[in-house]
Design a protein around this motif. Structure first.
Motif, PDB file in Angstrom:
ATOM      1  N   THR A  51     -61.314 120.196 -64.652  1.00 19.60           N
ATOM      2  CA  THR A  51     -62.524 120.582 -64.900  1.00 19.60           C
ATOM      3  C   THR A  51     -63.319 121.974 -64.205  1.00 19.60           C
ATOM      4  O   THR A  51     -62.605 121.892 -63.120  1.00 19.60           O
ATOM      5  N   PRO A  54     -68.600 122.960 -61.091  1.00 17.91           N
ATOM      6  CA  PRO A  54     -69.846 123.262 -61.385  1.00 17.91           C
ATOM      7  C   PRO A  54     -70.834 124.314 -60.765  1.00 17.91           C
ATOM      8  O   PRO A  54     -71.847 124.767 -61.420  1.00 17.91           O
ATOM      9  N   SER A  57     -71.237 126.882 -63.379  1.00 21.77           N
ATOM     10  CA  SER A  57     -71.646 126.684 -64.561  1.00 21.77           C
ATOM     11  C   SER A  57     -72.574 127.639 -64.916  1.00 21.77           C
ATOM     12  O   SER A  57     -73.566 128.319 -64.157  1.00 21.77           O
ATOM     13  N   GLU A  58     -73.175 127.838 -66.123  1.00 13.67           N
ATOM     14  CA  GLU A  58     -73.941 128.659 -66.683  1.00 13.67           C
ATOM     15  C   GLU A  58     -75.416 128.450 -66.276  1.00 13.67           C
ATOM     16  O   GLU A  58     -76.253 129.365 -65.661  1.00 13.67           O
ATOM     17  N   ASN A  60     -76.196 127.088 -63.278  1.00 11.94           N
ATOM     18  CA  ASN A  60     -76.394 127.076 -61.791  1.00 11.94           C
ATOM     19  C   ASN A  60     -76.443 128.548 -61.622  1.00 11.94           C
ATOM     20  O   ASN A  60     -76.947 129.101 -60.748  1.00 11.94           O
TER      21      ASN A  60
END
Length: 86
Positions: A51, A54, A57-58, A60
């Protein structure tokens, strides 16, 4: 069964860390990769979750950009605080 040689490149630090981890587990890197290959072949999948981090991520990244904009424009209120020592 005939043996085959497999060559690939990896980051030096990652290799050292993996060698140390394998040593702690009583394995060689060859044994570790062989276990990985056997499990992947048997299950027809990567035998662990892959994965993205995070943090990247977009949502964040958009949040961080907004915080930076607020700091640069003076909208953010920055306060001093005492550092917690280890």
């Amino acid at each position: 069964m005939a043996q085959a040689m497999v060559h690939f490149r990896m980051d030096e630090e990652l290799k050292r860390n993996m060698e140390e981890t394998c040593k702690e587990l009583g394995l060689s890197m060859t044994a570790a990769f062989t276990i990985f290959a056997a499990k992947m072949t048997k299950e027809k999948r990567i035998p662990f979750d892959v994965t993205p981090d995070p943090f990247y991520s977009e949502s964040n990244m958009a949040y961080l950009e907004k915080v930076i904009d607020d700091i640069e424009s003076g909208k953010a209120v920055l306060a001093e605080h005492e550092l917690i020592e280890d």
